[in-house]
Design a protein around this motif. Structure first.
Motif, PDB file in Angstrom:
ATOM      1  N   ARG A 254     -27.060   4.620 107.988  1.00  0.00           N
ATOM      2  CA  ARG A 254     -28.300   4.400 107.229  1.00  0.00           C
ATOM      3  C   ARG A 254     -28.748   5.695 106.561  1.00  0.00           C
ATOM      4  O   ARG A 254     -29.177   5.702 105.395  1.00  0.00           O
ATOM      5  CB  ARG A 254     -29.407   3.872 108.149  1.00  0.00           C
ATOM      6  CG  ARG A 254     -29.202   2.428 108.605  1.00  0.00           C
ATOM      7  CD  ARG A 254     -30.487   1.869 109.221  1.00  0.00           C
ATOM      8  NE  ARG A 254     -30.917   2.643 110.371  1.00  0.00           N
ATOM      9  CZ  ARG A 254     -30.551   2.399 111.627  1.00  0.00           C
ATOM     10  NH1 ARG A 254     -29.693   1.413 111.871  1.00  0.00           N
ATOM     11  NH2 ARG A 254     -31.006   3.128 112.620  1.00  0.00           N
ATOM     12  N   ASP A 255     -28.632   6.816 107.290  1.00  0.00           N
ATOM     13  CA  ASP A 255     -29.010   8.112 106.722  1.00  0.00           C
ATOM     14  C   ASP A 255     -28.123   8.458 105.538  1.00  0.00           C
ATOM     15  O   ASP A 255     -28.609   8.946 104.492  1.00  0.00           O
ATOM     16  CB  ASP A 255     -28.927   9.212 107.781  1.00  0.00           C
ATOM     17  CG  ASP A 255     -29.992   9.066 108.859  1.00  0.00           C
ATOM     18  OD1 ASP A 255     -30.980   8.343 108.620  1.00  0.00           O
ATOM     19  OD2 ASP A 255     -29.835   9.675 109.934  1.00  0.00           O
ATOM     20  N   LEU A 256     -26.819   8.240 105.700  1.00  0.00           N
ATOM     21  CA  LEU A 256     -25.898   8.526 104.605  1.00  0.00           C
ATOM     22  C   LEU A 256     -26.198   7.649 103.403  1.00  0.00           C
ATOM     23  O   LEU A 256     -26.153   8.116 102.250  1.00  0.00           O
ATOM     24  CB  LEU A 256     -24.455   8.306 105.077  1.00  0.00           C
ATOM     25  CG  LEU A 256     -23.906   9.322 106.084  1.00  0.00           C
ATOM     26  CD1 LEU A 256     -22.535   8.896 106.580  1.00  0.00           C
ATOM     27  CD2 LEU A 256     -23.833  10.714 105.453  1.00  0.00           C
ATOM     28  N   ALA A 257     -26.516   6.374 103.685  1.00  0.00           N
ATOM     29  CA  ALA A 257     -26.847   5.469 102.585  1.00  0.00           C
ATOM     30  C   ALA A 257     -28.131   5.928 101.888  1.00  0.00           C
ATOM     31  O   ALA A 257     -28.228   5.887 100.649  1.00  0.00           O
ATOM     32  CB  ALA A 257     -27.010   4.049 103.117  1.00  0.00           C
ATOM     33  N   ALA A 258     -29.113   6.380 102.680  1.00  0.00           N
ATOM     34  CA  ALA A 258     -30.367   6.869 102.084  1.00  0.00           C
ATOM     35  C   ALA A 258     -30.110   8.121 101.258  1.00  0.00           C
ATOM     36  O   ALA A 258     -30.677   8.286 100.156  1.00  0.00           O
ATOM     37  CB  ALA A 258     -31.377   7.161 103.191  1.00  0.00           C
TER      38      ALA A 258
END
Length: 286
Positions: A254-258
């Motif tokens: 999720r962090d990478l996607a954000a």
């Protein structure tokens, strides 16, 4: 002989009755001698202050199987007691007659506050299952006296596990790595003697020998072993840790996607700024 009192009790004969001998010693067949008239055999009496010595290996084997039973009872919410080395007595007229099983499965559970299984006491039933792990000092009783006494006791099933091959019956039979005795309508019979796997009807499972320990499994190959308390705890911890790792991985994703969305937004904003600058330049030249 082993079985003089045993099969008679297993088949429902009364004290003083007689029965014909069967053709095989695998049955607790009664001899033509009277059944403990006027009293049980002398070697059937136990004293509460005597305990057979137990080696570290025997204790380890007993502990593993006891833990397997305890984990199963807890997992399925059964009203059962798993007892080790407790006094089990069934004849109120002869309270010294009995056995001290290595492991006992009693269901319903032993009433709170009681330390011995005395079947004549209110609320105390006959155990479903008993287990004897044979040691050098217990081999003679486990092979020659145990089955007959368990036949008289009313226990439904008996396992005799002899990992070191110490046991032999007085008639020369044995040793056997594993014996399973089972109560049927016709008496208390040895239904298995060998190296395993063996079926336990009482638990609807299989008995398998894993290294030098006796285990219970859902399959005869022993691929689906019933876990001990520690094994079940460790498996639960692994599942918990794996779930935590999966949550962490999902959070990282999720962090990478954000971060990727932020980068895309920045690139879009920069592209939009360049477009406005170029349009302004074109407008000034026009």
């Amino acid at each position: 002989m082993v079985g003089d009192a045993a099969a008679a009790a297993g088949a429902g004969l009364r004290v003083g009755a007689t029965a014909e001998r069967r053709d095989t010693m695998d049955d607790m067949a009664a001899s033509t001698a009277p059944i403990w008239a006027p009293a049980p055999p002398e070697h059937w009496y136990l004293t509460d202050d005597f305990n057979m010595p137990v080696t570290a290996d025997t204790q380890r084997r007993e502990n593993i199987l006891q833990s397997v039973f305890e984990a199963h009872v807890a997992r399925h919410g059964r009203d059962a007691s798993i007892l080790a080395n407790v006094a089990f007595r069934w004849d109120q007229a002869h309270p010294g007659v009995g056995v001290d099983p290595d492991i006992l499965w009693l269901e319903p559970a032993l009433p709170e506050g009681r330390r011995s299984v005395l079947t004549w006491e209110e609320g105390t039933g006959v155990p479903r299952l008993a287990v004897e792990v044979v040691g050098r000092d217990t081999a003679h009783k486990d092979y020659n006296h145990g089955p007959g006494k368990y036949a008289a006791s009313g226990v439904d099933e008996l396992w005799v596990f002899d990992p070191d091959g110490f046991g032999r019956r007085d008639d020369g039979d044995g040793p056997h790595l594993l014996q399973v005795w089972r109560r049927t309508r016709s008496g208390f019979h040895r239904i298995y003697a060998g190296a395993g796997p063996a079926r336990t009807e009482e638990l609807d499972a299989w008995l398998v020998v894993d290294d030098d320990t006796l285990r219970v499994a859902d399959d005869p190959e022993g691929r689906a072993l019933w876990p001990t308390v520690a094994e079940e705890r460790d498996a639960a911890r692994k599942e918990r840790d794996l779930a935590a790792q999966e949550r962490d991985l999902a959070a990282q994703e999720r962090d990478l996607a954000a971060q990727e969305r932020d980068r895309e937004r920045v690139r879009a904003e920069e592209a939009e700024a360049r477009i406005r600058a170029l349009e302004a330049l074109l407008a000034a030249r026009g």
